[in-house]
Design an enzyme around this catalytic site. Structure first.
Site, PDB file in Angstrom:
ATOM      1  N   SER A 113       0.804  -1.217   0.000  1.00  0.00           N
ATOM      2  CA  SER A 113       0.000   0.000   0.000  1.00  0.00           C
ATOM      3  C   SER A 113       0.842   1.273   0.000  1.00  0.00           C
ATOM      4  O   SER A 113       1.607   1.507  -0.905  1.00  0.00           O
ATOM      5  CB  SER A 113      -0.941  -0.048   1.202  1.00  0.00           C
ATOM      6  OG  SER A 113      -1.808   1.031   1.163  1.00  0.00           O
ATOM      7  N   HIS A 114       0.694   2.064   1.043  1.00  0.00           N
ATOM      8  CA  HIS A 114       1.339   3.375   1.114  1.00  0.00           C
ATOM      9  C   HIS A 114       2.752   3.293   1.691  1.00  0.00           C
ATOM     10  O   HIS A 114       3.415   4.314   1.817  1.00  0.00           O
ATOM     11  CB  HIS A 114       0.487   4.280   1.999  1.00  0.00           C
ATOM     12  CG  HIS A 114       0.211   3.653   3.334  1.00  0.00           C
ATOM     13  ND1 HIS A 114      -0.626   2.561   3.455  1.00  0.00           N
ATOM     14  CD2 HIS A 114       0.699   3.899   4.552  1.00  0.00           C
ATOM     15  CE1 HIS A 114      -0.652   2.180   4.726  1.00  0.00           C
ATOM     16  NE2 HIS A 114       0.145   2.971   5.406  1.00  0.00           N
ATOM     17  N   ASP A 278      -2.490   6.419  -3.522  1.00  0.00           N
ATOM     18  CA  ASP A 278      -1.347   5.789  -2.853  1.00  0.00           C
ATOM     19  C   ASP A 278      -0.684   4.710  -3.701  1.00  0.00           C
ATOM     20  O   ASP A 278      -1.002   4.548  -4.884  1.00  0.00           O
ATOM     21  CB  ASP A 278      -1.785   5.217  -1.502  1.00  0.00           C
ATOM     22  CG  ASP A 278      -2.668   3.995  -1.663  1.00  0.00           C
ATOM     23  OD1 ASP A 278      -3.361   3.904  -2.685  1.00  0.00           O
ATOM     24  OD2 ASP A 278      -2.654   3.120  -0.777  1.00  0.00           O
ATOM     25  N   ASP A 280      -0.947   1.481  -4.085  1.00  0.00           N
ATOM     26  CA  ASP A 280      -1.756   0.505  -4.830  1.00  0.00           C
ATOM     27  C   ASP A 280      -3.088   1.073  -5.303  1.00  0.00           C
ATOM     28  O   ASP A 280      -3.942   0.331  -5.789  1.00  0.00           O
ATOM     29  CB  ASP A 280      -1.991  -0.757  -3.990  1.00  0.00           C
ATOM     30  CG  ASP A 280      -2.726  -0.488  -2.701  1.00  0.00           C
ATOM     31  OD1 ASP A 280      -2.596   0.619  -2.159  1.00  0.00           O
ATOM     32  OD2 ASP A 280      -3.440  -1.384  -2.215  1.00  0.00           O
ATOM     33  N   ASP A 282      -5.714   2.524  -3.810  1.00  0.00           N
ATOM     34  CA  ASP A 282      -7.015   2.464  -3.137  1.00  0.00           C
ATOM     35  C   ASP A 282      -7.275   3.659  -2.220  1.00  0.00           C
ATOM     36  O   ASP A 282      -8.409   3.896  -1.820  1.00  0.00           O
ATOM     37  CB  ASP A 282      -7.213   1.123  -2.395  1.00  0.00           C
ATOM     38  CG  ASP A 282      -6.131   0.821  -1.384  1.00  0.00           C
ATOM     39  OD1 ASP A 282      -5.225   1.653  -1.224  1.00  0.00           O
ATOM     40  OD2 ASP A 282      -6.199  -0.255  -0.772  1.00  0.00           O
ATOM     41  N   ARG A 283      -6.235   4.416  -1.892  1.00  0.00           N
ATOM     42  CA  ARG A 283      -6.448   5.596  -1.040  1.00  0.00           C
ATOM     43  C   ARG A 283      -6.537   6.862  -1.882  1.00  0.00           C
ATOM     44  O   ARG A 283      -6.065   6.888  -3.020  1.00  0.00           O
ATOM     45  CB  ARG A 283      -5.284   5.777  -0.067  1.00  0.00           C
ATOM     46  CG  ARG A 283      -5.132   4.656   0.904  1.00  0.00           C
ATOM     47  CD  ARG A 283      -4.031   4.951   1.877  1.00  0.00           C
ATOM     48  NE  ARG A 283      -3.976   3.903   2.887  1.00  0.00           N
ATOM     49  CZ  ARG A 283      -3.491   4.057   4.090  1.00  0.00           C
ATOM     50  NH1 ARG A 283      -2.983   5.221   4.460  1.00  0.00           N
ATOM     51  NH2 ARG A 283      -3.487   3.069   4.951  1.00  0.00           N
ATOM     52  N   LYS A 377     -11.533  -0.237  -1.209  1.00  0.00           N
ATOM     53  CA  LYS A 377     -11.626   1.206  -1.342  1.00  0.00           C
ATOM     54  C   LYS A 377     -10.984   1.600  -2.667  1.00  0.00           C
ATOM     55  O   LYS A 377     -10.212   0.832  -3.231  1.00  0.00           O
ATOM     56  CB  LYS A 377     -10.990   1.910  -0.162  1.00  0.00           C
ATOM     57  CG  LYS A 377      -9.549   1.550   0.143  1.00  0.00           C
ATOM     58  CD  LYS A 377      -9.161   2.203   1.450  1.00  0.00           C
ATOM     59  CE  LYS A 377      -7.702   1.975   1.793  1.00  0.00           C
ATOM     60  NZ  LYS A 377      -7.457   0.683   2.434  1.00  0.00           N
TER      61      LYS A 377
HETATM   62  C1  G16 Z   1      -5.342  -0.643   5.291  1.00  0.00           C
HETATM   63  C2  G16 Z   1      -6.759  -1.096   5.498  1.00  0.00           C
HETATM   64  C3  G16 Z   1      -7.605   0.040   5.952  1.00  0.00           C
HETATM   65  C4  G16 Z   1      -7.012   0.682   7.189  1.00  0.00           C
HETATM   66  C5  G16 Z   1      -5.579   1.094   6.914  1.00  0.00           C
HETATM   67  C6  G16 Z   1      -4.871   1.577   8.164  1.00  0.00           C
HETATM   68  O1  G16 Z   1      -5.293   0.249   4.236  1.00  0.00           O
HETATM   69  O2  G16 Z   1      -7.298  -1.637   4.320  1.00  0.00           O
HETATM   70  O3  G16 Z   1      -8.880  -0.441   6.207  1.00  0.00           O
HETATM   71  O4  G16 Z   1      -7.744   1.791   7.576  1.00  0.00           O
HETATM   72  O5  G16 Z   1      -4.853  -0.019   6.447  1.00  0.00           O
HETATM   73  O6  G16 Z   1      -4.818   0.537   9.075  1.00  0.00           O
HETATM   74  P1  G16 Z   1      -3.979   0.647  10.401  1.00  0.00           P
HETATM   75  O7  G16 Z   1      -4.561   1.820  11.143  1.00  0.00           O
HETATM   76  O8  G16 Z   1      -4.182  -0.657  11.094  1.00  0.00           O
HETATM   77  O9  G16 Z   1      -2.540   0.922  10.023  1.00  0.00           O
HETATM   78  P2  G16 Z   1      -4.178   0.152   3.120  1.00  0.00           P
HETATM   79  O10 G16 Z   1      -4.433   1.305   2.207  1.00  0.00           O
HETATM   80  O11 G16 Z   1      -2.869   0.266   3.874  1.00  0.00           O
HETATM   81  O12 G16 Z   1      -4.351  -1.187   2.503  1.00  0.00           O
END
Ligand code: G16
Length: 544
Positions: A113-114, A278, A280, A282-283, A377
């Site tokens: 992800s990010h 981000d 991937d 999705d953000r 997302k």
């Molecule tokens: C993932 C989850 C999200 C979550 C985020 C942050 O996002 O899919 O639902 O809100 O992590 O999670 P945490 O607070 O546990 O770090 P992504 O975009 O990283 O896949």
């Protein structure tokens, strides 16, 4: 066809977090590490033989190597067909779209992800089920359980697949189809939004936007949709070439890491609209000229304006947000007269609500918004939703947000992150907070009185599954809240997240800086949780 059964030993640390397994690239490069996890996924599934698997990732370092391994393992485990994005690239929303469109058995998405990428950065892998959404907890727990007992994995001895060439080939008796990464997803977007109106807006000459893909996966998607299809001038998309290390940057669309975009939007003669996504895809982050829209407000505004967007104009079944997300969308739901669900952090918790048509829109404070069009997302979806609203309302981003606050009141909101905290110290902080919960009710802290406090527990209204210990929350009688939880996506030590929210109905008080509006709650949270004492950190490392 030569299937090898390779003996292996379990790794103790393959527990999926909020969104799959995320580790340093160097960990995934350890002998058998990736293979063990992939075989643990396959071993916890039933009935996939002969079925279709979707595979793709955000293009970060190690994506291509991991995909070649997964293809050979999928063949050895008797999948019938794999659809893989060209170059091994699929944004997370596109992967979800393709799983659904092809009625695949599931998908493997490679992304952290990010989190930063590159040889010293992070890598990740997660499994999505046939609805296109992240595997629910019962599946991730089964994968973890299997990873602790695994003794062997299956892999085919075969040549690598040419991932750059569209078309079909065979890996043993399994078919591999390399597909265009963008087409299906772009078609889905066109079916939801008023592309003619957005095209008009973007070509009118009086409106300018800037989309920052942060050298991550959305580059090709954003070029194809905004510039080629919707007519925005070339150069609208910046940092649009995906790089394995994201150009050394941190592909996280927030005010800290998307600073190039922020500087453009806050500069003189800045564009009318800015957005970033981000690693991937999705953000999303939404900006107006010299104006930042918090993700929680963005969700509320999307919900309040859904009636003017074609894909949603027939009404919303309900909305859902993660527990730490601000309650701004709750007010919209109450106004429209629909249900609002509060789930634990993690997109996987929205899947059942979307499948059961209890919710149409979902969102999280962590820069995630989406709908029932897929089961992830979706960053570019949110950008298009905003463009559709802007095209219809013909107002600025700031005007739209301010009118929203005037109607519903403003939920001041901020998240403070304390990153790379020693894990034991972070756990001690949470243990201490949990022990305080029974003593807090009714307590007065200056002008704030605690209405109640708990460690959030969620019972899924569709399948009845229970998820406990999802964050300590302290709610005050005036509707303000403080929430504490540990992140489930970090790869180094622990990250403490502190979420702060207060509600202001009076438009005369809507122009404050959130840190100022939340100052008393910020002090109070340290008084209650002793953050400095436990973490050893003087101040948060990131404020969003
Ligand atoms: C993932 C989850 C999200 C979550 C985020 C942050 O996002 O899919 O639902 O809100 O992590 O999670 P945490 O607070 O546990 O770090 P992504 O975009 O990283 O896949």
């Amino acid at each position: 066809m030569n299937i090898k059964i390779v003996s292996t030993q379990p790794f103790a640390d393959q527990k999926p977090g909020t969104s799959g397994l995320r580790k340093r690239v160097t960990v995934f490069q350890e002998l058998h590490y990736l293979e063990n996890f992939v075989q643990s996924i396959f071993d916890s599934l039933e009935g996939y033989q002969g079925q279709t698997l979707v595979v793709g990732g955000d293009g970060r370092y190690y994506n291509r190597q991991a995909i070649q391994t997964i293809l050979k393992m999928a063949a050895a485990n008797e999948f019938g067909r794999v659809l893989v994005g060209q170059g091994g690239v699929l944004s997370t929303p596109a992967a979800s779209c393709i799983i659904r469109k092809n009625q695949a058995f599931g998908g493997i998405i490679l992304s952290a992800s990010h989190n930063p990428g590159g040889p010293e950065g992070d890598f990740g892998i997660k499994y999505n089920i046939s609805n296109g959404g992240p595997a629910p907890e019962k599946v991730t727990e089964a994968i973890y359980a299997r990873s602790k007992t695994i003794t062997a994995y299956r892999i085919l001895e075969a040549a690598d697949v040419n991932l750059d060439q569209l078309g079909t080939s065979q890996v043993g008796s399994m078919t591999v189809q390399v597909i265009d990464s963008v087409t299906d997803y772009a078609q889905l977007m066109e079916s939801l939004f008023d592309f003619d109106r957005i095209h008009h807006l973007l070509t009118s000459g009086s409106f300018r936007m800037c989309m920052d893909s942060l050298h991550a996966v959305t580059g090709p998607y954003a070029h194809a949709i905004f510039e080629q299809r919707l007519g925005a001038p070339a150069g609208t998309v910046i940092n649009g070439i995906p790089l394995e290390d994201f150009g050394g940057g941190h592909p996280d669309p927030n005010l800290v890491y998307a600073h190039e975009l922020v500087d453009i939007l806050y500069g003189e003669q800045g564009p009318d609209f800015g957005a970033a996504s981000d690693g991937d895809g999705d953000r999303n982050m939404i900006l107006g000229r010299k104006f930042f829209v918090t993700p929680s407000d963005s969700l509320a505004i999307i919900a309040a304006n859904a009636n003017i967007v074609p894909g949603y104009s027939s009404g919303l079944a309900g909305v859902a947000r993660s527990m730490p997300t601000s309650q701004a969308v709750d007010r919209v739901a109450a106004h429209i007269g629909i249900d609002c669900y509060e789930t634990p952090t993690g997109w996987k918790f929205f899947g059942n609500l979307l499948d059961a048509n209890k919710a149409t829109l979902c969102g999280e404070e962590s820069f995630g918004t989406g709908s029932n069009h897929i089961r992830e997302k979706d960053g570019l979806w949110a950008v298009l939703f905003w463009l559709n609203i802007l095209a219809v309302r013909q107002q600025s981003v700031e005007q739209i947000v301010q009118e929203h606050w005037k109607t519903y009141g403003r939920n001041y909101y901020s998240r403070h992150d304390y990153e790379e905290v020693d894990t034991e110290r972070a756990n001690n902080l949470i243990t201490n907070l949990r022990s305080l919960i029974p003593t807090l009710k009714g307590k007065q802290f200056g002008r704030y009185q605690v209405e109640y406090s708990d460690d959030f527990s969620y019972t899924d209204p569709v399948d009845g599954s229970v998820s406990q210990k999802q964050g300590v929350r302290i709610l005050f009688t005036d509707g303000s809240r403080i929430v504490f939880r540990l992140s489930g996506t970090g790869t180094q030590g622990a990250t403490l997240r502190l979420y702060l929210e207060s509600y202001e109905p009076d438009p005369a008080n809507h122009a404050l800086d959130p840190q100022q509006a939340l100052a008393t709650l910020i002090t109070l949270s340290d008084e209650i949780a002793q953050i400095h004492h436990f973490t050893g950190l003087e101040k948060p490392t990131v404020i969003t």
